[in-house]
Design an enzyme around this catalytic site. Structure first.
Site, mmCIF file in Angstrom:
data_model
loop_
_atom_site.group_PDB
_atom_site.id
_atom_site.type_symbol
_atom_site.label_atom_id
_atom_site.label_comp_id
_atom_site.label_asym_id
_atom_site.label_seq_id
_atom_site.Cartn_x
_atom_site.Cartn_y
_atom_site.Cartn_z
ATOM 1 C CG ASP A 276 -2.124 0.988 0.943
ATOM 2 O OD1 ASP A 276 -2.113 1.871 -0.018
ATOM 3 O OD2 ASP A 276 -2.586 1.441 2.256
ATOM 4 C CG ASP B 198 -3.525 4.910 -3.234
ATOM 5 O OD1 ASP B 198 -2.710 4.402 -2.502
ATOM 6 O OD2 ASP B 198 -4.798 4.880 -2.877
#
Length: 400
Positions: free
Chosen positions: A92, A272
């Site tokens: 992440d 992201d």
């Protein structure tokens, strides 16, 4: 609940070559898995991005967020302990803590519990538990000694996952130690750099597009630099922005144009890998929808276009720094071989641009997710606070 849908499981395979403190590349294997049921990509992404924009990950108390899918997750096989136990951890870039479930955590000789309570709230879930110090291995020759990790006895939104490894800016960890709310926790990449394992605090990531529902993709993450064999020419860097919620993540400035239509003027947004789609501020999304002639599809939540409209699509151009990164028509559509997996019709054509849910002007007006990153190599440079992109062999591919 948070039903598992599309899991992109990365396992470390093959051998690594390390020359002094040269960048170290870890080969990755990507396996596609779907659970049963119809899932909404857009809703999951929108909830996540809203939490990132609100900087809720490290300042708000734990919140259980019900979501409808889990697309766009990437897993890295990480060894924890000495000798190590291997865990599949979500990769992440929108967070910076590393944690593993208490029910799966195996203590070894060096494992040390600090007794500090630790907690993080993500847009797509949360965890709380206790801080431990342990050995963390992300690949052969890539071991951190006594890395801070969370051992989670409570989680929400993370099902069938062993935990998470965050590669976002270290500032995201501030506030996660509840008794030391102003103290940052070094990320795994920070620790690799600080302990001299890598010579640059840089991570390079390469993905390639989906090609079928029977996916056996390969990808690669490089610690300590980038791998020039995975991209063309030079990487174009742009500074991380210092406004809005984007300043706490890998935020950048970009201007977005579809054909000759200005979709979004120069503004801040985020890069992201935990987001699947490309999300735009509502007014920008509406301009894109009007320009393409797309209609909203209730079953998937995505925009749908006809075959004729697909043939008339223009490039979607992102002006970032001094470079332009163009998504060709094929890059703007969801892989048709996977339509049924998201509740769509087999022969329909769905666009991968979605509505972020708020009007522009909030300084966080877009989010670039996996559908963009599978077309461009990305580098996160911590030392110089910048993000870089480069074209790859898949930039202009027509695999969708």
């Amino acid at each position: 609940m948070f039903p598992t849908a599309l899991l992109l499981v990365f396992s470390i395979t093959g051998s690594l070559v390390k020359a002094g403190n040269s960048p170290i590349s870890v080969p990755l294997t990507n396996k596609l898995h779907f659970s049963n049921g119809t899932n909404n990509l857009l809703e999951r992404d929108r909830v996540r991005v809203k939490a990132l924009r609100d900087s809720g990950m490290r300042r708000q108390s734990l919140v259980n967020v019900p979501l409808t899918n889990d697309y766009g997750r990437y897993f890295l096989a990480v060894g924890i302990g000495n000798p190590p136990t291997t865990y599949n951890l979500v990769l992440d870039s929108g967070s910076a803590n590393t944690w593993v479930r208490a029910s799966k955590y195996v203590e070894t000789g060096p494992s040390f519990c600090t007794g500090q309570p630790v907690a993080v709230n993500y847009g797509s879930g949360s965890f709380s538990g206790t801080e431990w110090l342990d050995y963390v291995t992300v690949g052969p020759g890539l071991t951190v000694v006594l890395q801070s990790i969370g051992v989670a006895d409570q989680t929400a939104g993370f099902y069938d996952f062993d935990g998470l490894i965050g590669i976002g800016p270290v500032a995201l960890t501030v506030g996660s130690l509840q008794d030391l709310p102003t103290e940052p926790i070094p990320t795994v990449t920070d620790s690799l750099f600080g302990q001299g394992t890598i010579s640059e605090n840089v991570v390079g990531i390469f993905f390639q597009p989906f090609i079928s529902s029977r996916l056996e993709n390969t990808g690669q993450i490089t610690f300590g630099g980038t791998d020039p064999t995975k991209y063309n020419g030079n990487i174009g860097y742009t500074p991380v922005v210092n406004i809005g919620g984007s300043r706490e993540f890998w935020g950048i400035n970009s201007r977005i144009i579809y054909g000759n239509t200005l979709i979004l003027g120069s503004t801040a947004g985020m890069v992201d890998c935990g987001t699947t789609l490309i999300l735009l501020a509502t007014d920008a999304y509406q301009r894109y929808q009007l320009a393409t002639g797309a209609v909203h599809d209730r079953a998937t939540g995505l925009l749908a276009i006809s075959k004729k409209q697909y043939g008339a699509l223009h490039n979607l151009d992102f002006y970032i720094g001094e470079q332009t990164y163009s998504l060709n028509p094929n890059s703007q559509i969801w892989p048709r071989s996977l339509n049924s997996r998201i509740g769509g019709k087999k022969r329909s054509i769905y666009l991968v641009v979605g509505d972020i849910g708020e009007l522009s002007g909030a300084d966080d007006d877009f989010a670039i997710g996996y559908v963009f990153l599978q077309r461009f190599y990305v580098a996160y440079d911590v030392t110089n606070a910048r993000v870089g992109f480069a074209t790859t062999a898949f930039t202009d591919a027509t695999t969708n």
